[in-house]
Design a protein around this motif. Structure first.
Motif, PDB file in Angstrom:
ATOM      1  N   SER A 106      33.768  41.765  75.852  1.00 23.97           N
ATOM      2  CA  SER A 106      34.407  42.113  74.591  1.00 23.97           C
ATOM      3  C   SER A 106      34.936  43.544  74.618  1.00 23.97           C
ATOM      4  N   HIS A 107      34.115  44.483  75.070  1.00 20.93           N
ATOM      5  CA  HIS A 107      34.538  45.884  75.084  1.00 20.93           C
ATOM      6  C   HIS A 107      35.684  46.117  76.063  1.00 20.93           C
ATOM      7  N   ALA A 110      38.806  44.999  74.432  1.00 19.71           N
ATOM      8  CA  ALA A 110      39.253  45.952  73.417  1.00 19.71           C
ATOM      9  C   ALA A 110      39.855  47.200  74.059  1.00 19.71           C
ATOM     10  N   ARG A 256      32.906  52.490  73.180  1.00 19.20           N
ATOM     11  CA  ARG A 256      32.905  51.201  73.884  1.00 19.20           C
ATOM     12  C   ARG A 256      32.786  51.406  75.392  1.00 19.20           C
ATOM     13  N   ARG A 299      31.070  43.848  68.171  1.00 17.95           N
ATOM     14  CA  ARG A 299      31.778  44.596  67.131  1.00 17.95           C
ATOM     15  C   ARG A 299      30.843  45.185  66.081  1.00 17.95           C
ATOM     16  N   ALA A 323      33.680  41.987  62.050  1.00 22.24           N
ATOM     17  CA  ALA A 323      35.122  42.165  61.879  1.00 22.24           C
ATOM     18  C   ALA A 323      35.508  42.156  60.404  1.00 22.24           C
ATOM     19  N   ASN A 326      34.872  45.673  59.251  1.00 23.82           N
ATOM     20  CA  ASN A 326      35.647  46.743  59.880  1.00 23.82           C
ATOM     21  C   ASN A 326      37.141  46.673  59.592  1.00 23.82           C
ATOM     22  N   ASP A 350      39.308  46.824  66.890  1.00 20.34           N
ATOM     23  CA  ASP A 350      39.029  45.560  67.568  1.00 20.34           C
ATOM     24  C   ASP A 350      38.977  44.423  66.544  1.00 20.34           C
TER      25      ASP A 350
END
Length: 358
Positions: A106-107, A110, A256, A299, A323, A326, A350
């Motif tokens: 995931s990171h 992003a 991240r 996230r 999400a 954010n 992200d």
């Protein structure tokens, strides 16, 4: 005399992989107002998840493709508390290994998109090249690249053979120097710093007011990481939350990047703690009760409220995804910056509209 106008940014835009619309109010090229519009991707997931609690341990992974294993983990963790069953230690360690693998994928995704948003295509490709190492690894572990389907209520359904433990260790050894090289580029490249440092400032007070979570809040000086609560095997792991104070795109990017290196450390600690033993506890009957369950997704804090009434279907299930929290923070981050910075600021959060809309 300046003239203001309102223009749409998305839902189809090169900076977004998913349908998010931001209505921008501009004076010349400066953003003086913003309104986030969602709802393009609603699928009725909460209703579907309440129909069959056994099938939902697989369906909840489809809420989001980037943090799917965390959705499955938080769901199974909540049902285990309702059933009053504790997953075996080996199962918790395997869950933690896979959660950190997913944090890496995931990171790196992003980070690659931040690089792409400023026109650094080569760095985007490098980020995805290293991500592919982890994607291949989880495919070898679970048989799947995206939705692992490893969790069951009571533990996990696949064990790690000694050969697989060795392969995980070897992959982490290969990945560490690659991540350190990426870290050097992200932290020192002068052009990248000019496009990210001081852009999209988000203060500590704003982070608390908007309820931001995960790397977005930690990049603004909020030392909140649900892994410190000790879910799964994190109570046995030595780590500290990665926190920065700048609160800009650069800080969110570097949090991240630092967490990628930290994930390698955590996976190696989990491997060192693995001992022979069962990987699942037997669960019988239908659940009765209610519970809040939380994990630290890539996230940020992912929370499930589950209420069961002793039947196959659940009475209520409610999701609060990171999400969803954010994306609203974009309203504060964009004000006062140039139109050319909007894409980079948006990607630094992200955003995941699958998680937000459900």
């Amino acid at each position: 005399m300046s003239r203001s106008m309102i223009i749409p940014f998305g839902p189809q835009h090169a900076a977004y992989l998913e349908p998010l619309n931001v209505a921008l109010k501009l004076e010349e090229e400066r953003v003086v107002g913003a309104e986030v519009n969602i709802g393009y991707n609603h699928r009725g997931m909460e209703r579907a998840l309440s129909m069959d609690y056994k099938k939902s341990q697989y369906l909840c992974e489809r809420v989001c493709g980037i943090c799917s294993f965390h959705h499955s983990s938080v769901y199974c963790q909540g049902l285990e508390r309702i059933f009053d069953v504790d997953a075996p230690e080996r199962a918790k360690l395997i869950r933690s290994i896979l959660m950190e693998c997913q944090r890496l994928t995931s990171h790196l995704l992003a980070l690659g998109h931040v690089a792409e948003s400023v026109g650094y295509e080569n760095l985007f490709m490098q980020s995805f090249r290293e991500r592919e190492l982890v994607m291949w690894l989880v495919n070898r572990i679970s048989g799947n690249r995206v939705h692992y389907s490893m969790n069951v209520i009571g533990g996990v359904k696949r064990d790690l053979a000694p050969e697989m433990e060795k392969e995980i260790a070897n992959t982490m050894n290969d990945l560490r120097p690659r991540l350190m090289e990426l870290h050097r580029i992200f932290s020192r490249d002068s052009t990248l710093r000019k496009r990210t440092a001081g852009i999209g400032k988000f203060s500590t007070q704003d982070a608390r007011s908007y309820g931001a979570v995960g790397p977005v809040s930690r990049a603004s000086g909020v030392p909140q990481d649900i892994r410190q609560d000790g879910f799964a095997a994190y109570g046995m792991i030595d780590f500290r939350p990665v926190v920065r104070e700048e609160g800009d795109v650069y800080a969110r990017m570097m949090v991240r990047m630092d967490e990628c290196l930290q994930s390698v450390d955590i996976i190696e600690q989990c491997l060192a703690l693995l001992k022979d033993g069962p990987i699942a506890m037997q669960v019988r009957g239908h659940p009765t009760g209610e519970v809040f369950s939380r994990v630290e997704a890539p996230r940020g804090e992912l929370m499930y409220y589950i209420k069961a009434k002793g039947t196959l279907s659940l009475e209520r299930i409610k999701l609060r995804t990171p999400a969803f929290m954010n994306v609203q923070a974009l309203l504060a981050m964009m004000l006062g910056y140039q139109l050319c910075d909007v894409g980079t600021i948006s990607v630094s959060v992200d955003p995941c509209i699958c998680c937000t809309d459900r």
